[in-house]
Design a protein around this motif. Structure first.
Motif, PDB file in Angstrom:
ATOM      1  N   GLN A  21     -34.615  25.282  -1.328  1.00 19.43           N
ATOM      2  CA  GLN A  21     -35.031  24.619  -0.096  1.00 19.43           C
ATOM      3  C   GLN A  21     -34.741  25.537   1.093  1.00 19.43           C
ATOM      4  OE1 GLN A  21     -32.714  20.994  -0.242  1.00 19.43           O
ATOM      5  NE2 GLN A  21     -34.290  19.911  -1.403  1.00 19.43           N
ATOM      6  N   ILE A  22     -35.682  25.584   2.041  1.00 20.02           N
ATOM      7  CA  ILE A  22     -35.494  26.374   3.260  1.00 20.02           C
ATOM      8  C   ILE A  22     -35.854  25.498   4.454  1.00 20.02           C
ATOM      9  CG2 ILE A  22     -36.179  28.416   4.571  1.00 20.02           C
ATOM     10  CD1 ILE A  22     -36.895  29.783   1.964  1.00 20.02           C
ATOM     11  N   SER A  23     -34.919  25.351   5.370  1.00 23.48           N
ATOM     12  CA  SER A  23     -35.150  24.495   6.537  1.00 23.48           C
ATOM     13  C   SER A  23     -35.138  25.261   7.854  1.00 23.48           C
ATOM     14  CB  SER A  23     -34.091  23.385   6.591  1.00 23.48           C
ATOM     15  OG  SER A  23     -32.797  23.949   6.684  1.00 23.48           O
ATOM     16  N   SER A  24     -34.668  26.507   7.849  1.00 18.83           N
ATOM     17  CA  SER A  24     -34.525  27.271   9.087  1.00 18.83           C
ATOM     18  C   SER A  24     -35.655  28.280   9.255  1.00 18.83           C
ATOM     19  CB  SER A  24     -33.193  28.011   9.098  1.00 18.83           C
ATOM     20  OG  SER A  24     -33.131  28.901  10.204  1.00 18.83           O
ATOM     21  N   THR A  25     -36.208  28.325  10.453  1.00 16.62           N
ATOM     22  CA  THR A  25     -37.247  29.315  10.750  1.00 16.62           C
ATOM     23  C   THR A  25     -36.654  30.721  10.875  1.00 16.62           C
ATOM     24  OG1 THR A  25     -37.017  28.897  13.124  1.00 16.62           O
ATOM     25  CG2 THR A  25     -38.700  27.635  11.941  1.00 16.62           C
ATOM     26  N   GLN A  26     -35.330  30.810  10.951  1.00 10.86           N
ATOM     27  CA  GLN A  26     -34.667  32.112  11.060  1.00 10.86           C
ATOM     28  C   GLN A  26     -34.306  32.698   9.690  1.00 10.86           C
ATOM     29  OE1 GLN A  26     -34.543  33.633  14.090  1.00 10.86           O
ATOM     30  NE2 GLN A  26     -35.738  31.809  14.604  1.00 10.86           N
ATOM     31  N   ASN A  27     -34.628  31.987   8.638  1.00 15.46           N
ATOM     32  CA  ASN A  27     -34.376  32.491   7.292  1.00 15.46           C
ATOM     33  C   ASN A  27     -35.096  33.839   7.107  1.00 15.46           C
ATOM     34  OD1 ASN A  27     -35.442  32.720   4.333  1.00 15.46           O
ATOM     35  ND2 ASN A  27     -33.668  31.365   4.199  1.00 15.46           N
ATOM     36  N   PRO A  28     -34.421  34.854   6.550  1.00 17.65           N
ATOM     37  CA  PRO A  28     -35.036  36.183   6.408  1.00 17.65           C
ATOM     38  C   PRO A  28     -36.346  36.165   5.617  1.00 17.65           C
ATOM     39  CG  PRO A  28     -32.674  36.321   6.036  1.00 17.65           C
ATOM     40  CD  PRO A  28     -33.007  34.858   6.139  1.00 17.65           C
TER      41      PRO A  28
END
Length: 262
Positions: A3-10
């Motif tokens: 799961q990915i919730s952050s727009t800053q995820n690489p």
């Protein structure tokens, strides 16, 4: 499931680069596809989806799994992440990261009597997408882009073709390479140009044929006019001397299809 919730995820930042930069697409050999129909057509067209990202409250996981391939990674993403990546205003909460294809002339598989559309240096991705839609509608044997101005996995081309990027046989090459390829296959070349032309509907397109269109601003280069079997023109009866390249391509394509009995 990841799961990915952050727009800053690489990883998400790398996908933004895929949308924005042709260099990123070339270096990674991947591009983004948006929407259920487009992902389905890409799979039918032999494209491999490495990853599918989806918003669970916008699309059911069961539907996502129907669109996935055996080795496809599934990732749940937040609406914020989706809005960061999505190119369309209204869409379905699903994107895929797919592998590009080389789009080589040598990879084209042609029958005994091919009908091919060639577009030289088409400047606007929307026009190229529209040509691909017409090519799909007419079930052409191939679309060849000579001297392409943008890579074929530009998101504007993917979007404007509504998935027809994946339903057509497509190849790219320099004008010299494309001309050499057509001549080696015994394919007649009909160039849409103002110079030394005859009306398009007077020619016979029932044998192996390539219909060639250029840019709206400058038309086809001299290389094409020199290589042409016959230069053709669409009669213009108004004040202007040209029309949108995708419209001109459609007129030529369906005249050829009419002659071939659809």
């Amino acid at each position: 499931m990841k799961q990915i919730s952050s727009t800053q995820n690489p990883y998400i930042k790398s996908l933004v680069q895929l949308q924005d930069k042709a260099k990123a697409r070339r270096q990674s050999g991947t591009f983004l596809i948006e929407g259920q129909r487009e992902i389905m057509l890409a799979a039918k067209g032999g494209y491999t989806a490495e990853t599918i990202l989806f918003v669970p409250d916008m699309i059911r996981e069961s539907q996502v799994r129907k669109l996935s391939q055996p080795d496809t990674e599934l990732i749940e993403i937040s609406r914020d992440v989706y809005q960061k990546l999505a190119y369309r205003d209204t869409t379905e909460g699903i994107l895929a990261v797919a592998k590009t294809k080389p789009l080589s002339l040598d990879d084209l598989k042609l029958g005994d009597n091919p009908l091919i559309m060639v577009a030289e240096a088409t400047e606007k991705p929307g026009n190229l997408g529209a040509i691909l839609r017409t090519a799909d509608a007419a079930n052409l044997d191939a679309v060849i882009i000579a001297n392409p101005k943008s890579d074929m996995y530009n998101p504007n081309i993917v979007r404007s073709s509504v998935g027809c990027l994946f339903t057509n046989q497509i190849a790219t090459g320099s004008t010299a390479e494309v001309i050499e390829y057509l001549k080696s296959k015994g394919i007649s070349i009909y160039c849409a140009t103002l110079q030394d032309s005859t009306y398009y509907h007077t020619q016979n397109y029932t044998t192996p044929t390539a219909l060639v269109v250029g840019t709206e601003a400058t038309g086809l280069t001299q290389e094409w006019r020199d290589a042409s079997t016959k230069n053709i023109i669409i009669p213009m009866q108004g004040e202007i001397d040209s029309m949108n390249v995708s419209v001109a391509a459609a007129i030529l394509i369906f005249e050829a299809k009419r002659q071939r009995g659809f």
